[in-house]
Design an enzyme around this catalytic site. Structure first.
Site, PDB file in Angstrom:
ATOM      1  N   SER A 161       0.896  -1.106   0.106  1.00 27.01           N
ATOM      2  CA  SER A 161       0.024  -0.037  -0.036  1.00 27.01           C
ATOM      3  C   SER A 161       0.915   1.216  -0.078  1.00 27.01           C
ATOM      4  O   SER A 161       0.311   2.250  -0.237  1.00 27.01           O
ATOM      5  CB  SER A 161      -1.228  -0.126   1.264  1.00 27.01           C
ATOM      6  OG  SER A 161      -0.024   0.172   2.271  1.00 27.01           O
ATOM      7  N   LYS A 186      -6.306   3.552   8.989  1.00 28.87           N
ATOM      8  CA  LYS A 186      -5.048   4.697   8.242  1.00 28.87           C
ATOM      9  C   LYS A 186      -5.862   6.216   8.259  1.00 28.87           C
ATOM     10  O   LYS A 186      -5.186   7.203   8.461  1.00 28.87           O
ATOM     11  CB  LYS A 186      -5.170   4.267   6.733  1.00 28.87           C
ATOM     12  CG  LYS A 186      -4.142   2.974   6.653  1.00 28.87           C
ATOM     13  CD  LYS A 186      -4.037   2.616   5.038  1.00 28.87           C
ATOM     14  CE  LYS A 186      -3.080   1.515   4.965  1.00 28.87           C
ATOM     15  NZ  LYS A 186      -3.181   0.819   3.725  1.00 28.87           N
TER      16      LYS A 186
END
Ligand code: ADP
Length: 789
Positions: A686, A729
């Protein structure tokens, strides 16, 4: 003299000064203590446990007097270490200084008083002669010890201790010898016991010469036992028709066995072992192991159950009462409990639904988000006991399932220990750190865990130590862990995963205000003290940076400790804690500047990652230097992240035109990508977008926006692909003060989970192509060719 030294508790034996003893350690704490001591000054204090069944002894579980020893040799083996230690001096345990990662205690040395009176000399001579006589009669003594005793010119003090270790007496008697301080008294006791042994040996010799040849080798063990009993009978040490150990003790065990209401086969086994014990001499060291075993069998709650009453309303109320927020989590737990309740009811009506497999709950989330406390609330709501064990760092199957009884110092595994600790056979049983279970050559603990958790198999969970099956099917297991992807996949399939993503600043504030403050006030014996909203926010923003509320709780408790002291000392104390008090009590800010307050920079990008501690922001730094197109990666990069970096580099090379670079730019320079220390991100793809952004920024000398964070996988063609952990996140980005977050288009669906407050404060941009991300993250776009290289 008092000194503080590592402590190694031992079971079943006593170490005397002036002797060398080989000890084996399996408990992690003891191994730690030994290793630490070995690396320091090699000194370790050895204390014997009063009850060898206790797994983690503290001060009261140890005899008060022990021996300070030096470790002369140490060897690691599969399941622990062997250490050769030399006893130095008797010590008294004053107190335990710390219990983790191993015991350290303050011990007081008890020096021997040198006495060379003629009486001592005479007894000493006698002792030495008696010992030699015992040897000639076949006393069983290690060769090392014989050599020492015969060849060295030992002083009376040394001689007494050395002979004392060889005596075949019960543990308590040995300990008594150790703590008999006047030398003369100790010598007399040793002499007395030695004389008795000589007596036994003489009789034994007599008997054995007449019986020896009558039996074959296979019977040898039995004969020895028989002989011993005959001897003891002759000496009048055991009474009763059958020469039983002590019929009182046997009777008591019988009662305990019956009271424990064991399943039939277990009871049979227990009684069989009891018969074995009753035939044994109490001098036989095996009798201690047998007692241990019987104690365990009697102590396991075979038939103790808490009443089964799942009340959904009560469960909801208990969880609400103790926890702020966590709406979805609570709902899922209630759904789960409802299904369980319905199934139970069906079962009671005789409709056993075999098809249904109750799954096990698994709470995944960073530390301090309330996993344990929700677990406790569930137990309370269901009226069940709560047990908790940690699986962190377990590599050995035996930790779960126990060691076989033939092992010295064997104990049941952690599952059975936890059940015993709960005291019922249907507790809510929390297995912490399921994501940190390892596997190696010692066996795979996860397969043992699987057996414990699998409703198909756990009706008959077998523990190597117990040797009989225990029914775990009524246990309500909840596993917990920080991250999901290191949970063994076989286990993952059987569990219902509930994730705890972490709290936003606002949620932390509410939790702090409504729950933690009150709880900590009570814990510190304080009332009527308040905290201002600003002060609480100050603690959250400037003294903590975490997904959960553990540090917040710790800081609040630090403040209240200071206040409690002022109150106790009858000094002036603040009734309402304000920002200035926070600063006064906690010192200067721990986290001073928010990322958004920092300047834009070239070659830097802000990524978003999930780590063991929850969501985190991380910085990618890229620097360039003249070279030949090499890519160097340093910092916390795993293999998958390295691949992302390769993909990013390839993409920039094939899109040189778009970026205003020369076609062969790459052949003239080396690229260095670095992820600074700090948060350790999990390896994953990611970081693709953030690595590309940092790289493009470095190549084009256009700064990136520091208040813009991003996450997304990229392909060689520059497509931005879906990633996980959006909620974690984005909360972390919010905590760090980001203003914009770039996410893959495919993740738009996950926005539902993102807290409202985060959505309100941050601008979210969804992209399909890396160019679109660059347009937002870079301070300038399109990039006007500068022909930089
Ligand atoms: P974990 O098991 O996830 O590491 P804990 O259950 O030990 O976390 O939680 C740490 C502390 O925070 C506990 O004192 C707990 O009561 C408190 N806490 C966590 N979440 C909440 C919440 N939502 N409401 C109230 N208190 C909470």
């Amino acid at each position: 003299m008092i000194r503080s030294v590592p402590i190694a508790p031992i079971r079943g034996s006593v170490v005397f000064p002036h002797t060398d003893t080989l000890l084996s350690f399996v408990r992690q704490e003891s191994v730690n203590a030994l290793e630490e001591a070995f690396n320091q000054d090699r000194l370790i204090a050895i204390f014997t446990q009063r009850d060898s069944r206790i797994a983690n002894p503290t001060k009261d579980d140890l005899y008060e007097y022990g021996t300070l020893a030096t470790i002369t040799q140490m060897m690691s083996v599969d399941d622990g270490i062997h250490a050769l230690v030399r006893g130095q001096i008797r010590v008294k345990l004053s107190n335990i200084v710390t219990e983790s990662p191993y015991l350290i205690g303050a011990v007081e040395e008890i020096p021997d008083i040198i006495d060379d009176s003629s009486e001592i000399k005479a007894i000493s001579k006698n002792l030495s002669d008696s010992f030699k006589k015992a040897l000639s009669l076949g006393k069983n003594v290690e060769v090392m010890m014989i050599v020492k005793l015969i060849s060295e010119n030992s002083s009376p003090i040394e001689l007494t201790d050395q002979i004392a270790t060889t005596l075949e007496i019960k543990l308590e008697e040995k300990q008594t010898l150790l703590q008999t301080f006047p030398l003369i008294e100790r010598m007399k006791k040793v002499q007395e016991i030695l004389n008795k042994e000589i007596n036994v040996l003489e009789i034994e010799k007599k008997i054995s010469s007449s019986t020896q040849r009558q039996f074959d080798e296979n019977m040898k063990k039995n004969i020895l036992r028989e002989k011993k009993r005959a001897i003891e009978k002759e000496l009048g040490e055991i009474g009763g028709e059958e020469g039983e150990i002590a019929s009182e003790e046997v009777k008591e065990y019988k009662k305990r066995i019956v009271d424990a209401k064991m399943p039939k086969d277990v009871e049979e086994k227990a009684l069989k072992e009891l018969v074995k014990l009753s035939k044994m001499s109490s001098y036989n060291p095996e009798s201690g192991f047998l007692r241990n075993y019987l104690d365990w069998l009697c102590d396991v709650p075979w038939s103790v159950v808490s009443p089964n009453n799942v009340s959904i309303t009560k469960a909801r109320k208990t969880m609400e009462k103790r926890h702020y927020g966590l709406k979805k989590t609570k709902e899922r737990i209630l759904e789960y409990l409802s299904v369980m309740k319905l199934l139970e009811e069906q079962k009671e009506k005789g409709k056993d639904n075999h098809q249904y497999q109750p799954t096990i709950l698994c709470f995944i989330g960073p530390p301090g988000v309330g996993k344990t406390s929700i677990g406790r609330a569930i137990a309370e709501a269901m009226g069940r006991k709560f047990a908790r064990i940690s699986l962190g760092g377990i590599r050995d199957e035996a930790e779960i399932r126990g060691h076989r009884r033939t092992y010295v110092g064997a104990l049941p595994g952690r599952i059975i220990q936890g059940i015993k600790q709960a005291g019922t056979r249907n507790p809510v049983f929390m297995l912490d750190e399921i994501d940190k279970v390892g596997a190696d050559f010692r066996g795979d603990p996860s397969s043992a865990l699987l057996e414990a958790l699998d409703p198909e198999q756990n009706r008959e969970f077998s523990d190597h130590y117990l040797e009989v099956a225990f029914d775990l099917s009524k246990v309500f297991f909840i596993a917990t862990g920080n991250v999901l992807d290191t949970v063994p996949s076989a286990l993952r399939d059987r569990m219902e995963i509930i994730t705890f993503a972490g709290y936003t600043e606002e949620e932390k504030f509410e939790i702090g205000k409504r729950f933690i403050w009150e709880k900590q006030l009570k814990n510190h014996g304080l009332t009527n003290i308040t905290i201002s909203d600003k002060a609480l926010k100050e603690i959250i923003n400037r003294y903590t940076r975490e997904a959960g509320v553990r540090d917040l709780e710790r800081n609040i408790s630090a403040i209240l400790r200071k206040v409690a002291r002022l109150v106790a000392e009858k000094k002036k104390y603040p009734q309402n804690i304000k920002e200035k008090n926070v600063r006064e009590y906690l010192g200067s800010h721990k986290y001073s500047s928010l990322i958004a307050e920092k300047n834009n920079e070239i070659g830097m990008a802000t990524g978003l990652a999930v780590t063991n501690a929850g969501g985190e922001i991380l910085f990618i730094e890229v620097s360039l230097m003249p070279g030949r197109g090499r890519l160097t990666l340093t910092g916390q990069l795993g293999d998958v992240m390295k691949e992302s970096a390769q993909a990013a580099f390839t993409w920039t090379r094939s899109n040189y035109k778009l970026l205003g670079l020369k076609a062969d730019f790459a052949s003239k320079m080396d690229v260095h990508i670095h992820v600074p220390e700090g948060a350790v991100p999990k390896d994953g793809p990611s970081a693709g977008t953030s690595i590309t952004t940092a790289l493009v920024s470095a190549l084009t000398k256009v700064a990136t926006r520091r208040d813009t964070g991003m996450t997304g996988e990229i392909t060689l063609r520059g497509n931005v692909m879906e990633i996980g952990g959006v909620k974690e996140k984005t909360i972390a980005g919010h905590r760090a003060g980001l203003k914009t977050i770039i996410l893959p288009k495919e993740n738009q669906k996950d926005m539902e989970e993102v807290p409202l407050k985060v959505k309100k404060d941050i601008k979210f941009v969804f992209v399909e192509k890396i160019e679109d991300a660059l347009k937002i993250a870079l301070t300038k776009w399109p990039i006007v060719s500068k022909k930089i290289l």
